[in-house]
Structures are given as C-alpha cells and as structure tokens.
Enzyme design. Structure first.
Site, PDB file in Angstrom:
ATOM      1  N   HIS A 158       0.828  -1.201   0.000  1.00  0.00           N
ATOM      2  CA  HIS A 158       0.000   0.000   0.000  1.00  0.00           C
ATOM      3  C   HIS A 158       0.861   1.249   0.000  1.00  0.00           C
ATOM      4  CE1 HIS A 158      -3.702  -2.186   0.605  1.00  0.00           C
ATOM      5  NE2 HIS A 158      -3.300  -2.694   1.751  1.00  0.00           N
ATOM      6  N   CYS A 200      -2.755   0.011  10.014  1.00  0.00           N
ATOM      7  CA  CYS A 200      -3.703  -0.964   9.471  1.00  0.00           C
ATOM      8  C   CYS A 200      -4.755  -1.402  10.479  1.00  0.00           C
ATOM      9  CB  CYS A 200      -2.968  -2.222   8.991  1.00  0.00           C
ATOM     10  SG  CYS A 200      -1.780  -1.959   7.675  1.00  0.00           S
TER      11      CYS A 200
END
Length: 285
Positions: free
Chosen positions: A173, A274
C-alpha cells in the site's frame, strides 16, 4: 477555501474514537501475505491487545472493538474497510475479494457513531484504505486505484481537499512506506521508490511539507495523534524491529513517542495504521 484549509490543519490529528477488531484464529494460517513466515497467533493477539490498550487506556480514545470473524482471516486490518474524513466515511471495496465482507461490520459501527456513510457502488472499482494518505491539506492515493473508481464518492468525502494521485511502485500500500508524523510532517522510507513517491506528492501540492526519512520503509508507517493534555503523540515500531529507525524518531523532541510492537502482523504485511480507523467525532454528531 484558505480558511477551511487552515481549520483542517489546526484540527489535524485531534481524534476522539478508534475502531478496532479482534484477531481471529484463522489469521495465522489463512490471512493474505507476501511471505511464508510463520505467524505466532498468541504473539499477534498479545501485540494487538497492547496496541488497543495504548489507544484506549493510555491515550484516552473511546475504542469501539468489533468481534473477530473466523471467516474473515484479515479482519483485524480494519483500515482497509473505510476512509474517514471529518464526519463522513467512505466504505471501501477492498481489492482482495476475500476481504469484501469486512466492510459490513465497519459500516454498522460507523453508522452507530452517526457518521455520514458513502458507499462505493461501482462493481469494477476497488479501494483499500491503506492506499489513502491524508496530509491535512492533500489527499494522496495510489493512482492505479484512483483511476478505476467513480469520482462522485470523492466529491462528497474530499470536498475540502486537493487530491493527488501517486504511483505505488513497490510495497502493498501507499502507507507501507509513508505516513504523517504531525501537521505538515511526512514520515517516509529511504528506498528509491519511497523517495520518488514523496517527490511526486510535493510537486502536486502548493504546501511545502517537512519530511523525516527513516532507514526502513516499514518503520515509516506510524500513527500520529494530537490529543488534549498530551499534545503530539506518535505510535511507532519498536527498537527490536527497526533499531536504526527508532534513533531517528528521537529527533521528534516535541512528541510523546510510544513504541508499539507489530512483529507478528508485519509478517502478513500489516502495519500500525492498518489496525485502527481513527475518528474525530464532534459533540453534535
């Protein structure tokens, strides 16, 4: 618009709530990963418990803890299920089909917090929250994802922001190698692709960002907050994980630095951001 921007920067990091989710037993064997490293389930749960305790007990956020779902082995990584900006939440459509149902519990929780819910309705579009970085003035995201979902979602969510699309050439990401370390401060990894991404972000914005370069890309994923009676707070990886990078964090003299272990979830490409969705909830919403 200038006045709105000043307000956004002034309130940057002033979070009141955090949404987290339990660690399912299925995480160890069934969660998605790029490596074959063996995950210690008890260790992952212990790390996550400590993480949640820091958010709630030590920092005073109101923590909403969703139960683990054994049929969703990646569900602890809640960041990918929603993007929250002010009192509006975009419920995402994760790129991995196995993760799509993770958004159901997140949507219900954010509705319970009285946030305005926007949903992605285009079945050809995907988005993971880990690919969106709010800098306070600029929203940056992986341009491969940005180009394939509808603009109307972002008109609602990001009406006060300039939006920049940047390439994610390596890493899972965008936030696998960068995050915010404070108002106007970007934490960035030292790899070539991380530095190239930062350069693009700077070129796309009229605002000049300060940067703190970390020797380890993964160490650049940190959780920044600006909290009453605590000031600037940074949750960062431990010296056991990234000893060289931790010495760089010590340059942030005005921050409360809190090392939080993430060794087990890192084996699944998970990072500190996350595992929570942070929310600024005004008293009137």
């Amino acid at each position: 618009m200038a006045g709105k921007m000043a307000g956004l920067m002034a309130g940057f990091g002033h979070y009141t709530h955090a949404v987290v989710r339990g660690v399912p037993a299925s995480l160890a064997k069934e969660a998605l990963r790029s490596s074959q490293a063996e995950v210690d389930l008890a260790g992952a749960r212990s790390e996550h418990e400590a993480y949640v305790q820091v958010l709630g007990t030590r920092l005073g956020l109101k923590v909403v803890e969703l139960p683990a779902d054994e049929s969703l082995p990646d569900c602890v990584f809640v960041e990918d299920a929603a993007v929250v900006c002010g009192d509006t939440a975009l419920i995402t459509r994760p790129g991995a089909e196995s993760r799509r149902r993770e958004t159901e519990a997140m949507k219900a929780a954010l509705k319970e917090l009285n946030l305005n819910i926007v949903e992605m309705t285009d079945e050809n579009a995907t988005l993971d929250g880990g690919d969106v970085l709010f800098t306070g003035k600029l929203c940056c995201l992986d341009h491969f994802i940005f180009l394939c979902f509808t603009y109307r979602n972002w008109i609602v969510l990001l009406q006060d922001y300039a939006v920049s699309t940047v390439p994610v050439l390596e890493g899972l990401h965008l936030k696998s190698f960068c995050s915010m370390g404070g108002p106007g401060l970007i934490l960035i990894g030292s790899s070539e692709h991380a530095q190239k991404t930062l350069k693009i972000m700077q070129q796309m914005s009229d605002h000049r960002y300060d940067k703190l370069t970390l020797p380890d890309d993964l160490a650049a994923n940190c959780l920044y907050m600006n909290l009453p009676n605590k000031g600037h707070v940074l949750l960062h990886p431990t010296a056991e994980e990234f000893p060289e990078s931790v010495t760089v964090f010590e340059k942030l003299k005005d921050h409360m630095l809190i090392p939080v272990s993430n060794m087990e979830k890192a084996k699944l490409d998970g990072a500190l951001t996350c595992c929570s969705v942070l929310i600024t909830k005004r008293a009137d919403i």
